[in-house]
Design an enzyme around this catalytic site. Structure first.
Site, PDB file in Angstrom:
ATOM      1  N   GLY A  76       0.828  -1.196   0.000  1.00  0.00           N
ATOM      2  CA  GLY A  76       0.000   0.000   0.000  1.00  0.00           C
ATOM      3  C   GLY A  76       0.868   1.254   0.000  1.00  0.00           C
ATOM      4  O   GLY A  76       2.104   1.188   0.078  1.00  0.00           O
ATOM      5  N   PHE A  77       0.226   2.389  -0.079  1.00  0.00           N
ATOM      6  CA  PHE A  77       0.917   3.669  -0.163  1.00  0.00           C
ATOM      7  C   PHE A  77       1.863   3.878   1.017  1.00  0.00           C
ATOM      8  O   PHE A  77       3.081   4.044   0.863  1.00  0.00           O
ATOM      9  CB  PHE A  77      -0.133   4.778  -0.249  1.00  0.00           C
ATOM     10  CG  PHE A  77       0.374   6.186  -0.107  1.00  0.00           C
ATOM     11  CD1 PHE A  77       1.581   6.579  -0.646  1.00  0.00           C
ATOM     12  CD2 PHE A  77      -0.392   7.137   0.560  1.00  0.00           C
ATOM     13  CE1 PHE A  77       2.034   7.890  -0.528  1.00  0.00           C
ATOM     14  CE2 PHE A  77       0.043   8.442   0.691  1.00  0.00           C
ATOM     15  CZ  PHE A  77       1.261   8.815   0.158  1.00  0.00           C
ATOM     16  N   ILE A  78       1.316   3.843   2.227  1.00  0.00           N
ATOM     17  CA  ILE A  78       2.135   4.089   3.412  1.00  0.00           C
ATOM     18  C   ILE A  78       3.064   2.910   3.671  1.00  0.00           C
ATOM     19  O   ILE A  78       4.242   3.083   3.982  1.00  0.00           O
ATOM     20  CB  ILE A  78       1.242   4.380   4.632  1.00  0.00           C
ATOM     21  CG1 ILE A  78       0.430   5.658   4.407  1.00  0.00           C
ATOM     22  CG2 ILE A  78       2.081   4.508   5.900  1.00  0.00           C
ATOM     23  CD1 ILE A  78      -0.634   5.899   5.469  1.00  0.00           C
ATOM     24  N   TYR A  90     -16.264   3.195   8.251  1.00  0.00           N
ATOM     25  CA  TYR A  90     -14.801   3.067   8.249  1.00  0.00           C
ATOM     26  C   TYR A  90     -14.226   3.563   9.569  1.00  0.00           C
ATOM     27  O   TYR A  90     -13.438   2.869  10.232  1.00  0.00           O
ATOM     28  CB  TYR A  90     -14.208   3.855   7.081  1.00  0.00           C
ATOM     29  CG  TYR A  90     -12.736   4.151   7.224  1.00  0.00           C
ATOM     30  CD1 TYR A  90     -11.798   3.116   7.210  1.00  0.00           C
ATOM     31  CD2 TYR A  90     -12.273   5.453   7.396  1.00  0.00           C
ATOM     32  CE1 TYR A  90     -10.450   3.386   7.354  1.00  0.00           C
ATOM     33  CE2 TYR A  90     -10.928   5.722   7.531  1.00  0.00           C
ATOM     34  CZ  TYR A  90     -10.012   4.682   7.509  1.00  0.00           C
ATOM     35  OH  TYR A  90      -8.679   4.957   7.663  1.00  0.00           O
ATOM     36  N   LYS A  96     -12.199   1.576  12.800  1.00  0.00           N
ATOM     37  CA  LYS A  96     -10.880   1.942  13.306  1.00  0.00           C
ATOM     38  C   LYS A  96     -10.938   2.268  14.802  1.00  0.00           C
ATOM     39  O   LYS A  96     -10.001   1.960  15.548  1.00  0.00           O
ATOM     40  CB  LYS A  96     -10.314   3.126  12.520  1.00  0.00           C
ATOM     41  CG  LYS A  96     -10.133   2.862  11.037  1.00  0.00           C
ATOM     42  CD  LYS A  96      -9.266   1.643  10.751  1.00  0.00           C
ATOM     43  CE  LYS A  96      -7.809   1.947  10.828  1.00  0.00           C
ATOM     44  NZ  LYS A  96      -6.966   0.780  10.399  1.00  0.00           N
TER      45      LYS A  96
END
Length: 333
Positions: A11-13, A153, A157
């Site tokens: 993924g991006f991070i 979402y 979290k």
């Protein structure tokens, strides 16, 4: 050489973090499902870059599948865990909530169970600024109540935070939850607004500007975020809080930390920075607020500074320019 498990490594991070950890001498076990939430080809390209490094071990699997994480923990005994894998996206959680139950709730449960069986020295789990929800007092502080999530979402979290706290208490697992604020930069996620804006501007298409542009975000450049995660890895929660602003639990080695620039930027100013980097003006379609979204975010970062000594200082114009440069090169524009 110590090993670190990074979930969501393609993924991006996760990609940027894995590169930094490899450069710092860690052996990285990278887990990613390469799912199709956004272009899997971009994820595969990131993975190819990581596989160039001898210290990187890829695992392609879904973390929510029973036994996957238990086997990884048992085989590699990671000293540190950075849990980034999740089903992301505020709006997608309205359309496909079950995906969030499976990836975010069941997947995190599988991670915590594996950590209980094979305890690492420190676990760092990604949360999000979205957990602050309907809170209006800003900047958002880690000690603020966060009980009014505006999207499913965000609710998953916040549930992850509660789940991790219970395991930290019951099994003395040191856990740091980091709440990150709108992250941007090269190799970013195509579902994010700045990515869509750049694509549309360069292709001559109009952009959708929600809440008629009356939005603010605490934009965080990817390199700054990665530096903060790496620094927090050495700040294992102990028994002594740093002060009244510390979110350290009274009953567990557990702490929540904001990672943001603490400089909220008006959406229209952010768009202007993208226009400047692209060398073109955007045609704007002004639209109402989308369901589940919030008008503003702003991180209180005193705790991050106290724990790491860091200020996240990349100027917005520089970060946006680096993203647009990468975008042009990646897509051949």
């Amino acid at each position: 050489m110590k090993s670190v498990l990074v979930t969501g490594s393609a993924g991006f991070i996760g990609y940027h973090l894995s590169l930094r950890l490899l450069a710092d001498g860690w052996r990285v076990i990278g887990l990613d499902s390469l799912n199709a939430y956004y272009d899997p080809a971009l994820k595969r390209r990131r993975l190819e870059e990581l596989e160039r490094h001898e210290g990187f071990t890829p695992v392609t699997a879904r973390l929510e599948d029973p036994g996957v994480l238990m086997e990884i923990f048992g085989r590699h005994k990671p000293a540190r865990v950075v849990h980034l894998a999740a089903q992301a996206g505020v709006r997608h959680s309205i359309e496909a909530p079950r995906e969030y139950v499976e990836a975010n709730l069941i997947g995190t449960f599988e991670l915590l169970e594996a950590a209980r069986a094979h305890p690492p020295e420190h676990m760092l789990l990604a949360s999000t600024s979205s957990v602050y929800g309907a809170n209006e007092a800003m900047p958002y502080a880690e000690t603020d109540k966060a009980d009014t999530q505006m999207s499913f979402y965000a609710a998953t979290k916040k549930a992850n935070e509660a789940m991790a706290h219970s395991y930290a208490h019951l099994y003395r697992l040191p856990v740091t939850m980091f709440r990150f604020f709108t992250v941007y930069g090269p190799w970013g996620r195509p579902d994010m607004a700045y990515f869509k804006f750049t694509r549309a501007i360069l292709e001559g298409d109009p952009i959708d500007v929600y809440n008629h542009g009356r939005m603010q975000r605490d934009f965080t450049y990817i390199d700054d975020l990665v530096s903060a995660i790496c620094a927090l890895g050495g700040a294992v929660p102990g028994d002594t809080p740093l002060g009244d602003h510390d979110s350290l639990s009274a009953v567990a080695p557990f702490r929540v930390v904001n990672i943001g620039a603490s400089r909220p930027v008006a959406l229209m100013d952010f768009i202007s920075a993208i226009e400047a980097a692209c060398g073109r003006k955007a045609e704007k379609r002004m639209l109402p607020m989308q369901p589940g979204d919030v008008p503003a975010t702003w991180a209180e970062t005193r705790l991050l500074r106290d724990l790491t000594g860091l200020d996240l200082e990349t100027p917005l114009a520089d970060g946006v320019a680096r993203f647009v440069e990468w975008y042009r090169e990646y897509y051949g524009l």
